[in-house]
Motif scaffolding. Structure first.
Motif, short mmCIF file in Angstrom:
data_model
loop_
_atom_site.label_atom_id
_atom_site.label_comp_id
_atom_site.label_asym_id
_atom_site.label_seq_id
_atom_site.Cartn_x
_atom_site.Cartn_y
_atom_site.Cartn_z
N ASP A 149 -5.21 7.18 -7.67
CA ASP A 149 -3.93 6.56 -7.97
C ASP A 149 -3.79 6.13 -9.43
O ASP A 149 -2.68 6.05 -9.95
CB ASP A 149 -3.72 5.34 -7.07
CG ASP A 149 -3.58 5.74 -5.60
OD1 ASP A 149 -3.14 6.88 -5.35
OD2 ASP A 149 -3.90 4.92 -4.73
N ASP A 190 -3.65 12.07 -9.52
CA ASP A 190 -2.36 11.96 -8.85
C ASP A 190 -1.50 10.89 -9.51
O ASP A 190 -0.27 11.05 -9.62
CB ASP A 190 -2.57 11.60 -7.37
CG ASP A 190 -3.09 12.78 -6.57
OD1 ASP A 190 -3.08 13.92 -7.11
OD2 ASP A 190 -3.52 12.59 -5.42
N GLY A 191 -2.15 9.80 -9.95
CA GLY A 191 -1.39 8.73 -10.60
C GLY A 191 -0.69 9.20 -11.86
O GLY A 191 0.45 8.83 -12.12
#
Length: 316
Positions: free
Chosen positions: A152, A170-171
């Motif tokens: 994240d 993904d963050g």
């Protein structure tokens, strides 16, 4: 006197000169030329150190009446006297020690850094969720060596080498727009193409080779900042200063593992500020001229006497 001159030049090039250059503001307006100047200073410092050692060795082995080098220690002590002979031997030993430390440190830094990268690369490949050669033709994440991690926290960095990797989380993908993500990837690819890691490794080795009381502590940090500025310029060429600035803010609190080069970090504010100031061609030209001067003068000073002596020997 030759040995003293080279010794003083070496001390200047590993201490006061890098300290002054690291405090200057102009290098950020010509990062490529500034890195060339840093490399010239580093190489000139090494050449000066070895030149001092060669000059001392030549004094200890001064040719006798028959033209052959003197090899008798007692004869050299009688000629120079104990204080000067001990000083010359000590200076020669220190020069050889610096040279040996430079070779050993360079090998050690290279081996350790590549081992860490290899281990981290394997971990990334095992945990990555993005492993396809092409995700989407018009999407920034399309290179074979790009890996996406299910983390994240916004993070983007690269692992240089033959099996290079660009790692994004993904963050980062969720927080960045496509243009901003494209800017970050362009930044990391610039690191990979130019092999900025090799420049940084060389300065790590040089910093470890010289004693702490004579070397500058700021040289490595200054070169790392300039490498980031160079990569920023490549990203700006593919996107825009505003896009890159927004992307840098998004990943500013990220850090990379040892041996990797991250888009964010503690230098983000300085790098964003320089995006508002265009690079200066005149500054770059002067920096290149200074680099050539710093490198050529010690080289000529070393080469000419030895070429003259070689010519005398061959002529005789």
């Amino acid at each position: 006197m030759t040995a003293v001159a080279f010794g003083l030049l070496c001390l200047l090039l590993v201490g006061p000169v890098p300290e002054l250059l690291s405090r200057a503001r102009w290098p950020m307006r010509a990062p490529r030329a500034a890195i060339a100047l840093w490399q010239a200073i580093a190489l000139a410092a090494v050449l000066s150190a070895f030149s001092a050692g060669l000059a001392i060795a030549a004094n200890l082995l001064r040719p006798g009446p028959d033209g052959t080098p003197t090899t008798s220690i007692t004869a050299e002590i009688d000629r120079l006297g104990w204080p000067l002979w001990l000083l010359s031997v000590g200076a020669l030993a220190a020069t050889l020690l610096v040279g040996a430390r430079l070779v050993v440190t360079t090998i050690r830094v290279g081996v350790r850094t590549r081992a860490r990268r290899s281990m981290h690369r394997r971990l990334v490949d095992l945990t990555a969720t993005l492993d396809e050669p092409v995700v989407c033709d018009d999407h920034p994440l399309r290179a074979r060596y790009v890996r996406r991690l299910a983390v994240d926290h916004p993070l983007a960095y690269c692992l240089p080498g033959r099996q290079r990797r660009v790692v994004v989380t993904d963050g980062a993908v969720e927080r960045l727009s496509d243009d901003e993500l494209r800017a970050v990837l362009a930044h990391e690819r610039a690191h990979l193409r130019a092999r900025h890691d090799l420049v940084i490794e060389a300065f790590i080795a040089l910093q470890a080779a010289f004693p702490r009381f004579v070397r500058s502590k700021s040289a490595l940090g200054a070169v790392e900042l300039l490498a980031e500025a160079l990569a920023d310029d490549q990203a700006v060429a593919r996107t825009s200063p505003t896009t890159l600035a927004r992307a840098l803010v998004a990943v500013s609190d990220s850090s990379a593992p040892v041996g990797a080069l991250a888009a964010g970090g503690s230098t983000t504010v300085a790098r964003i500020n320089r995006l508002a100031v265009p690079n200066s061609s005149w500054t770059a030209l002067l920096a290149y001229a200074a680099a050539a001067t710093v490198l050529v003068v010690p080289t000529i000073a070393v080469a000419v006497p030895w070429l003259v002596e070689l010519s005398r020997i061959l002529g005789g």
